[in-house]
Design an enzyme around this catalytic site. Structure first.
Site, PDB file in Angstrom:
ATOM      1  N   ARG A  46       0.845  -1.193   0.000  1.00  0.00           N
ATOM      2  CA  ARG A  46       0.000   0.000   0.000  1.00  0.00           C
ATOM      3  C   ARG A  46       0.885   1.249   0.000  1.00  0.00           C
ATOM      4  NH1 ARG A  46      -2.194  -3.558   3.851  1.00  0.00           N
ATOM      5  NH2 ARG A  46      -4.276  -4.293   3.280  1.00  0.00           N
ATOM      6  N   LYS A  71      -2.340  -1.936   7.303  1.00  0.00           N
ATOM      7  CA  LYS A  71      -3.708  -1.463   7.521  1.00  0.00           C
ATOM      8  C   LYS A  71      -4.425  -2.305   8.578  1.00  0.00           C
ATOM      9  CE  LYS A  71      -7.973  -0.835   4.909  1.00  0.00           C
ATOM     10  NZ  LYS A  71      -8.582  -0.981   3.583  1.00  0.00           N
ATOM     11  N   HIS A 131      -3.749   3.234  -5.543  1.00  0.00           N
ATOM     12  CA  HIS A 131      -4.067   1.928  -4.941  1.00  0.00           C
ATOM     13  C   HIS A 131      -4.266   0.851  -6.006  1.00  0.00           C
ATOM     14  CE1 HIS A 131      -5.206  -0.612  -1.575  1.00  0.00           C
ATOM     15  NE2 HIS A 131      -6.164  -1.093  -2.331  1.00  0.00           N
ATOM     16  N   ARG A 134      -1.658  -1.759  -6.544  1.00  0.00           N
ATOM     17  CA  ARG A 134      -1.725  -2.972  -5.712  1.00  0.00           C
ATOM     18  C   ARG A 134      -2.471  -4.076  -6.466  1.00  0.00           C
ATOM     19  NH1 ARG A 134      -1.273  -4.621  -0.281  1.00  0.00           N
ATOM     20  NH2 ARG A 134      -3.155  -5.526   0.628  1.00  0.00           N
ATOM     21  N   HIS A 157      -3.664 -10.072   3.158  1.00  0.00           N
ATOM     22  CA  HIS A 157      -5.123 -10.204   3.240  1.00  0.00           C
ATOM     23  C   HIS A 157      -5.519 -11.221   4.305  1.00  0.00           C
ATOM     24  CE1 HIS A 157      -5.513  -8.763  -1.181  1.00  0.00           C
ATOM     25  NE2 HIS A 157      -5.579  -7.751  -0.343  1.00  0.00           N
ATOM     26  N   TYR A 166      -8.438  -8.950  -5.811  1.00  0.00           N
ATOM     27  CA  TYR A 166      -7.245  -8.241  -6.271  1.00  0.00           C
ATOM     28  C   TYR A 166      -6.562  -8.937  -7.438  1.00  0.00           C
ATOM     29  CZ  TYR A 166      -6.973  -4.683  -2.663  1.00  0.00           C
ATOM     30  OH  TYR A 166      -7.219  -3.582  -1.884  1.00  0.00           O
TER      31      TYR A 166
END
Length: 168
Positions: A46, A71, A131, A134, A157, A166
């Site tokens: 990120r 995050k 983003h 990513r 994740h 993703y």
């Protein structure tokens, strides 16, 4: 029971093709921005994780980056490929700053959001956010044959469903 749940949006499905990545990197005229974008597209990290990266979290000998401020609060090791290694080895380390990506005063680089948007525009890339790099990294990993569990660990994740979102 009678309450009908609303459907959640599917999320963005935007990622770059390899030739678009090359055009974008060419248009990143600021060397620091180019370095940050290169790390993003090759690691799946990120923006905040990249900008908060400190030299003590870079292990060039073993080839990984340690993300301590993610995050979701978990620590993870992100393997670096040749492109990330080349970028990091090319950065002159400042003695007055612990940050890998820092401005001229040694403070954490703010990322140049406007510079990134201008680079995208010059490269002819529209409807694209930082983003989305990513998503691009995850997609490149999947297309390169990396299994979904490894992609899940690299991106940090919690669920397989998020990794599937993703990995286009």
């Amino acid at each position: 029971r009678k309450v009908k749940m609303l459907k959640e949006p599917a999320g963005r499905l935007r990622y770059l093709a390899p030739e678009e990545v090359q055009r974008l990197l060419k248009e990143c005229t600021n060397p620091l921005l180019r370095a940050v974008v290169t790390v993003a597209v090759n690691s799946g990290m990120r923006r905040g994780e990249i900008l908060n990266l400190t030299w003590d979290s870079v292990d060039l000998r073993n080839g990984y980056l340690l993300v301590t401020q993610s995050k979701n609060g978990d620590r993870r090791e992100v393997p670096m490929n040749a492109a990330v290694r080349e970028v990091l080895e090319g950065i002159v380390r400042r003695l007055d700053s612990t940050y890998v990506f820092c401005d001229k005063k040694g403070r954490m680089y703010k990322g140049g959001r406007n510079a990134f948007e201008r680079a995208c525009k010059r490269a002819g890339i529209y409807n694209f956010h930082f983003h989305d790099l990513r998503h691009t990294a995850a997609s490149f990993m999947a297309m390169g044959g990396v299994d979904l569990m490894s992609i899940k660990q690299i991106l940090g994740h919690k669920t397989n469903q998020m990794t599937l979102r993703y990995s286009h």
